[in-house]
Design a protein around this motif. Structure first.
Motif, PDB file in Angstrom:
ATOM      1  N   ASP A  21       5.531  -6.645  -6.811  1.00  0.00           N
ATOM      2  CA  ASP A  21       4.644  -5.897  -5.910  1.00  0.00           C
ATOM      3  C   ASP A  21       4.525  -6.605  -4.562  1.00  0.00           C
ATOM      4  O   ASP A  21       4.518  -5.964  -3.512  1.00  0.00           O
ATOM      5  CB  ASP A  21       3.258  -5.722  -6.524  1.00  0.00           C
ATOM      6  N   PHE A  22       4.416  -7.923  -4.588  1.00  0.00           N
ATOM      7  CA  PHE A  22       4.334  -8.688  -3.337  1.00  0.00           C
ATOM      8  C   PHE A  22       5.652  -8.592  -2.566  1.00  0.00           C
ATOM      9  O   PHE A  22       5.644  -8.447  -1.340  1.00  0.00           O
ATOM     10  CB  PHE A  22       3.981 -10.153  -3.612  1.00  0.00           C
TER      11      PHE A  22
ATOM     12  N   ALA B 185       7.763  -6.103  -2.622  1.00  0.00           N
ATOM     13  CA  ALA B 185       7.812  -4.753  -2.046  1.00  0.00           C
ATOM     14  C   ALA B 185       6.884  -4.641  -0.844  1.00  0.00           C
ATOM     15  O   ALA B 185       7.247  -4.059   0.184  1.00  0.00           O
ATOM     16  CB  ALA B 185       7.451  -3.719  -3.103  1.00  0.00           C
ATOM     17  N   TRP B 186       5.698  -5.203  -0.947  1.00  0.00           N
ATOM     18  CA  TRP B 186       4.732  -5.172   0.155  1.00  0.00           C
ATOM     19  C   TRP B 186       5.292  -5.886   1.381  1.00  0.00           C
ATOM     20  O   TRP B 186       5.210  -5.388   2.503  1.00  0.00           O
ATOM     21  CB  TRP B 186       3.420  -5.811  -0.298  1.00  0.00           C
ATOM     22  N   THR B 187       5.905  -7.043   1.141  1.00  0.00           N
ATOM     23  CA  THR B 187       6.493  -7.811   2.240  1.00  0.00           C
ATOM     24  C   THR B 187       7.634  -7.030   2.884  1.00  0.00           C
ATOM     25  O   THR B 187       7.717  -6.939   4.115  1.00  0.00           O
ATOM     26  CB  THR B 187       7.007  -9.169   1.719  1.00  0.00           C
ATOM     27  N   ALA B 188       8.516  -6.456   2.067  1.00  0.00           N
ATOM     28  CA  ALA B 188       9.641  -5.684   2.592  1.00  0.00           C
ATOM     29  C   ALA B 188       9.157  -4.484   3.396  1.00  0.00           C
ATOM     30  O   ALA B 188       9.696  -4.193   4.477  1.00  0.00           O
ATOM     31  CB  ALA B 188      10.543  -5.239   1.450  1.00  0.00           C
TER      32      ALA B 188
ATOM     33  N   ILE C 119       2.550 -20.172  -4.258  1.00  0.00           N
ATOM     34  CA  ILE C 119       3.684 -19.604  -3.526  1.00  0.00           C
ATOM     35  C   ILE C 119       4.771 -19.129  -4.486  1.00  0.00           C
ATOM     36  O   ILE C 119       5.372 -18.065  -4.295  1.00  0.00           O
ATOM     37  CB  ILE C 119       4.240 -20.628  -2.521  1.00  0.00           C
ATOM     38  N   ASP C 120       5.035 -19.910  -5.539  1.00  0.00           N
ATOM     39  CA  ASP C 120       6.029 -19.503  -6.534  1.00  0.00           C
ATOM     40  C   ASP C 120       5.642 -18.197  -7.212  1.00  0.00           C
ATOM     41  O   ASP C 120       6.485 -17.331  -7.444  1.00  0.00           O
ATOM     42  CB  ASP C 120       6.209 -20.592  -7.596  1.00  0.00           C
TER      43      ASP C 120
END
Length: 51
Positions: free
Chosen positions: A23-24, A26-29, A15-16
């Motif tokens: 990149d993660f 940005a993908w989440t946003a 998770i950290d």
């Protein structure tokens, strides 16, 4: 889909790393901003040994 970790330390490390990955982030946003995803719930199953 389920992700199984051998212990909470391994889970936390994963998770950290995800939280720190640009990149993660940005993908989440992008998923949230698109309106095509919504937070439903989060589950953590715990196995407690009886000794």
């Amino acid at each position: 889909m389920s992700c199984i970790f051998p212990n909470f330390k391994a889970y936390g490390e994963c998770i950290d790393q995800l939280a720190a990955d640009s990149d993660f982030q940005a993908w989440t946003a992008n998923n949230v901003e698109s309106g095509l995803s919504s937070w439903v719930r989060s589950n953590i199953a715990r196995e407690v040994p009886l000794e």
